[in-house]
Design an enzyme around this catalytic site. Sequence first.
Site, mmCIF file in Angstrom:
data_model
loop_
_atom_site.group_PDB
_atom_site.id
_atom_site.type_symbol
_atom_site.label_atom_id
_atom_site.label_comp_id
_atom_site.label_asym_id
_atom_site.label_seq_id
_atom_site.Cartn_x
_atom_site.Cartn_y
_atom_site.Cartn_z
ATOM 1 N N ASN A 53 38.168 24.353 11.468
ATOM 2 C CA ASN A 53 37.327 25.529 11.634
ATOM 3 C C ASN A 53 36.877 25.990 10.252
ATOM 4 O O ASN A 53 37.669 26.041 9.318
ATOM 5 C CB ASN A 53 38.082 26.647 12.357
ATOM 6 C CG ASN A 53 37.139 27.739 12.799
ATOM 7 O OD1 ASN A 53 36.540 28.426 11.984
ATOM 8 N ND2 ASN A 53 37.006 27.887 14.106
ATOM 9 N N GLN A 54 35.613 26.330 10.124
ATOM 10 C CA GLN A 54 35.030 26.643 8.817
ATOM 11 C C GLN A 54 35.025 28.134 8.489
ATOM 12 O O GLN A 54 34.475 28.538 7.462
ATOM 13 C CB GLN A 54 33.597 26.095 8.770
ATOM 14 C CG GLN A 54 33.562 24.593 8.921
ATOM 15 C CD GLN A 54 32.158 24.051 9.127
ATOM 16 O OE1 GLN A 54 31.317 24.676 9.769
ATOM 17 N NE2 GLN A 54 31.913 22.872 8.598
#
Length: 175
Positions: A53-54
Amino acid sequence: MADGDAAFDATSDTTRWQGLAPVHAPDAEWLLLGSFPGVASLRAQQYYGHPRNQFWRLVGEVFGVDLVGQGYPERLAALRAHRIALWDVIAETEREGSLDSAIRNPFASDLGRLIQQLPALCTIGFNGGTALRLGLKQLGPLAARYRVLGLPSSSPAYTMPYDDKLRAWRELAGP
């Protein structure tokens, strides 16, 4: 159900999940709202706990702090120090897997109550389309008091190139 506990409903073959508590300081100017944590995040009891997840990278670049290189407690402290609050628009739901499209029978978070605790709040950013759609519905006319941004999802399932996501997320810092 306690935070993070999951209950299995044998009649529906689906797990009922409880979301995470909001993270905020009373002087928060930004509120970032996701839809609901994925399974990896719920099991770790950490927002955006999936390694791909960024979210932490995006927020870190927007606000000029290395969140990726910090442990989870330090990340939360950095959010508070930068006047950023964090929560989800769904407090509890049934879902198999982590995709928003699998959410069933959601219970809304009390966004109005949280917002009352944030008198300095100026901007609400929604992380992804589901968060935006449900969050705006929950806030109703209250949303008009704030700068509202629909941001591309930080999820690895949303395959927009990182640079395009970052360009949109930079709007958080202001026009």
